[in-house]
Design an enzyme around this catalytic site. Sequence first.
Site, PDB file in Angstrom:
ATOM      1  N   SER A  23      -2.775   4.683 -14.153  1.00 59.13           N
ATOM      2  CA  SER A  23      -3.802   4.454 -15.185  1.00 59.13           C
ATOM      3  C   SER A  23      -4.274   3.009 -15.320  1.00 59.13           C
ATOM      4  CB  SER A  23      -3.329   4.919 -16.578  1.00 59.13           C
ATOM      5  OG  SER A  23      -3.480   6.312 -16.704  1.00 59.13           O
ATOM      6  N   THR A  24      -3.708   2.078 -14.549  1.00 63.75           N
ATOM      7  CA  THR A  24      -4.051   0.652 -14.751  1.00 63.75           C
ATOM      8  C   THR A  24      -5.231   0.206 -13.890  1.00 63.75           C
ATOM      9  OG1 THR A  24      -2.462  -0.070 -13.065  1.00 63.75           O
ATOM     10  CG2 THR A  24      -1.658   0.093 -15.338  1.00 63.75           C
ATOM     11  N   ASP A  47       0.869  -1.191   0.000  1.00 60.38           N
ATOM     12  CA  ASP A  47       0.000   0.000   0.000  1.00 60.38           C
ATOM     13  C   ASP A  47       0.898   1.231   0.000  1.00 60.38           C
ATOM     14  OD1 ASP A  47      -2.568   1.167   2.362  1.00 60.38           O
ATOM     15  OD2 ASP A  47      -1.542   2.165   0.713  1.00 60.38           O
ATOM     16  N   ILE A  48       0.828   2.019  -1.050  1.00 56.68           N
ATOM     17  CA  ILE A  48       1.749   3.161  -1.220  1.00 56.68           C
ATOM     18  C   ILE A  48       1.612   4.178  -0.094  1.00 56.68           C
ATOM     19  CG2 ILE A  48       0.258   4.660  -2.639  1.00 56.68           C
ATOM     20  CD1 ILE A  48       2.765   5.044  -4.483  1.00 56.68           C
ATOM     21  N   VAL A  88      -8.908   2.288 -12.508  1.00 57.16           N
ATOM     22  CA  VAL A  88     -10.151   2.891 -13.043  1.00 57.16           C
ATOM     23  C   VAL A  88      -9.979   3.331 -14.498  1.00 57.16           C
ATOM     24  CG1 VAL A  88     -11.643   4.954 -12.823  1.00 57.16           C
ATOM     25  CG2 VAL A  88     -10.990   3.647 -10.796  1.00 57.16           C
ATOM     26  N   VAL A  94      -6.117   4.631  -5.646  1.00 58.61           N
ATOM     27  CA  VAL A  94      -4.949   5.109  -4.876  1.00 58.61           C
ATOM     28  C   VAL A  94      -5.141   6.586  -4.486  1.00 58.61           C
ATOM     29  CG1 VAL A  94      -3.516   5.815  -6.869  1.00 58.61           C
ATOM     30  CG2 VAL A  94      -2.430   4.985  -4.788  1.00 58.61           C
ATOM     31  N   ASP A  95      -5.856   7.328  -5.322  1.00 60.50           N
ATOM     32  CA  ASP A  95      -6.147   8.742  -5.016  1.00 60.50           C
ATOM     33  C   ASP A  95      -6.932   8.834  -3.711  1.00 60.50           C
ATOM     34  OD1 ASP A  95      -7.841  11.327  -7.048  1.00 60.50           O
ATOM     35  OD2 ASP A  95      -6.439  11.459  -5.367  1.00 60.50           O
TER      36      ASP A  95
HETATM   37  N1  APR Z   1      -1.292   1.530  -3.044  1.00 57.08           N
HETATM   38  C1  APR Z   1      -0.717   1.231  -4.240  1.00 57.08           C
HETATM   39  N2  APR Z   1      -1.400   1.042  -5.376  1.00 57.08           N
HETATM   40  C2  APR Z   1      -2.758   1.151  -5.294  1.00 57.08           C
HETATM   41  C3  APR Z   1      -3.436   1.468  -4.093  1.00 57.08           C
HETATM   42  C4  APR Z   1      -2.635   1.655  -2.937  1.00 57.08           C
HETATM   43  N3  APR Z   1      -3.171   1.959  -1.748  1.00 57.08           N
HETATM   44  N4  APR Z   1      -4.780   1.506  -4.363  1.00 57.08           N
HETATM   45  C5  APR Z   1      -4.921   1.211  -5.660  1.00 57.08           C
HETATM   46  N5  APR Z   1      -3.713   0.988  -6.227  1.00 57.08           N
HETATM   47  C6  APR Z   1      -3.389   0.627  -7.599  1.00 57.08           C
HETATM   48  C7  APR Z   1      -4.474  -0.014  -8.412  1.00 57.08           C
HETATM   49  O1  APR Z   1      -4.568  -1.394  -8.129  1.00 57.08           O
HETATM   50  C8  APR Z   1      -3.932   0.245  -9.818  1.00 57.08           C
HETATM   51  O2  APR Z   1      -2.978  -0.753 -10.149  1.00 57.08           O
HETATM   52  O3  APR Z   1      -3.082   1.827  -8.294  1.00 57.08           O
HETATM   53  C9  APR Z   1      -3.207   1.578  -9.687  1.00 57.08           C
HETATM   54  C10 APR Z   1      -3.949   2.749 -10.305  1.00 57.08           C
HETATM   55  O4  APR Z   1      -5.343   2.549 -10.129  1.00 57.08           O
HETATM   56  P1  APR Z   1      -6.340   3.768  -9.758  1.00 57.08           P
HETATM   57  O5  APR Z   1      -6.104   4.185  -8.372  1.00 57.08           O
HETATM   58  O6  APR Z   1      -7.718   3.323 -10.138  1.00 57.08           O
HETATM   59  O7  APR Z   1      -5.855   4.946 -10.714  1.00 57.08           O
HETATM   60  P2  APR Z   1      -6.046   5.165 -12.286  1.00 57.08           P
HETATM   61  O8  APR Z   1      -6.303   3.890 -13.013  1.00 57.08           O
HETATM   62  O9  APR Z   1      -4.880   6.017 -12.684  1.00 57.08           O
HETATM   63  O10 APR Z   1      -7.389   6.023 -12.353  1.00 57.08           O
HETATM   64  C11 APR Z   1      -7.377   7.310 -11.814  1.00 57.08           C
HETATM   65  O11 APR Z   1      -9.242   6.830 -10.440  1.00 57.08           O
HETATM   66  O12 APR Z   1      -9.326   6.993  -8.194  1.00 57.08           O
HETATM   67  C12 APR Z   1      -9.623   7.642  -9.327  1.00 57.08           C
HETATM   68  O13 APR Z   1      -9.439   9.959  -8.744  1.00 57.08           O
HETATM   69  C13 APR Z   1      -8.836   8.901  -9.474  1.00 57.08           C
HETATM   70  O14 APR Z   1     -10.175   9.617 -11.299  1.00 57.08           O
HETATM   71  C14 APR Z   1      -8.924   9.092 -10.956  1.00 57.08           C
HETATM   72  C15 APR Z   1      -8.801   7.670 -11.486  1.00 57.08           C
END
Ligand code: APR
Length: 175
Positions: free
Chosen positions: A118-119, A11-12, A121, A34-35
């Site tokens: 980006s991988t 978990d980052i 949502v 992750v956001d």
């Molecule tokens: N730590 C590390 N990696 C994580 C965590 C965490 N706590 N939570 C999720 N991830 C991973 C996911 O499994 C994925 O591999 O981060 C990667 C990116 O996934 P998303 O968080 O869905 O981000 P993204 O695909 O870039 O989409 C961005 O999603 O959350 C919304 O506000 C954000 O609209 C934006 C979109």
Amino acid sequence: MQSKIEIIQGDITKISVDAIVNAANTSLLGGGGVDGAIHAAAGRELLQECLTLHGCETGQAKITKGYNLPAKYVIHTVGPVWHGGSNKESQFLANCYRNCLKIAEENNIKSIAFPSISTGVYGYPIEEASDIALKEIVSFLMTHSSFEKVIIVCFGERPYHLYCEKLNKIILNSQ
Ligand code: APR
């Protein structure tokens, strides 16, 4: 140079580095994935600072403090939404990694952790996204020596093994 790159599973928000990268959206006002995790862990002050940034364009990066996170800074970047690959997604994704490293270097950051941008949502196929991520990081580190550690934090077994496999291939090909 490749010894500076580390792939971990976890978990980052728990990683104690100078800066963690947030896979944000253009509003910079939080979201899911992750956001959402980063904003939840950092606390309300992160959102307060993000409000002063007036958003972020896809491929660009902006920096804030880390507040309640173990990391001192958060570098927010906006990855491309996957639309099949014909909307310059690969260039935008490469720009995310490069611009995060650039802004980190400008802020004298020595250790940085990336999620797999980006991988989630945004639906970018992780096979291609991981290639772009690693190639961009490796090429940046070949011409910039200020970093001590660049970590990719994978949120699960499958991405972890995939990133490890790809990094090993890059290292083998460079020998
Ligand atoms: N730590 C590390 N990696 C994580 C965590 C965490 N706590 N939570 C999720 N991830 C991973 C996911 O499994 C994925 O591999 O981060 C990667 C990116 O996934 P998303 O968080 O869905 O981000 P993204 O695909 O870039 O989409 C961005 O999603 O959350 C919304 O506000 C954000 O609209 C934006 C979109």
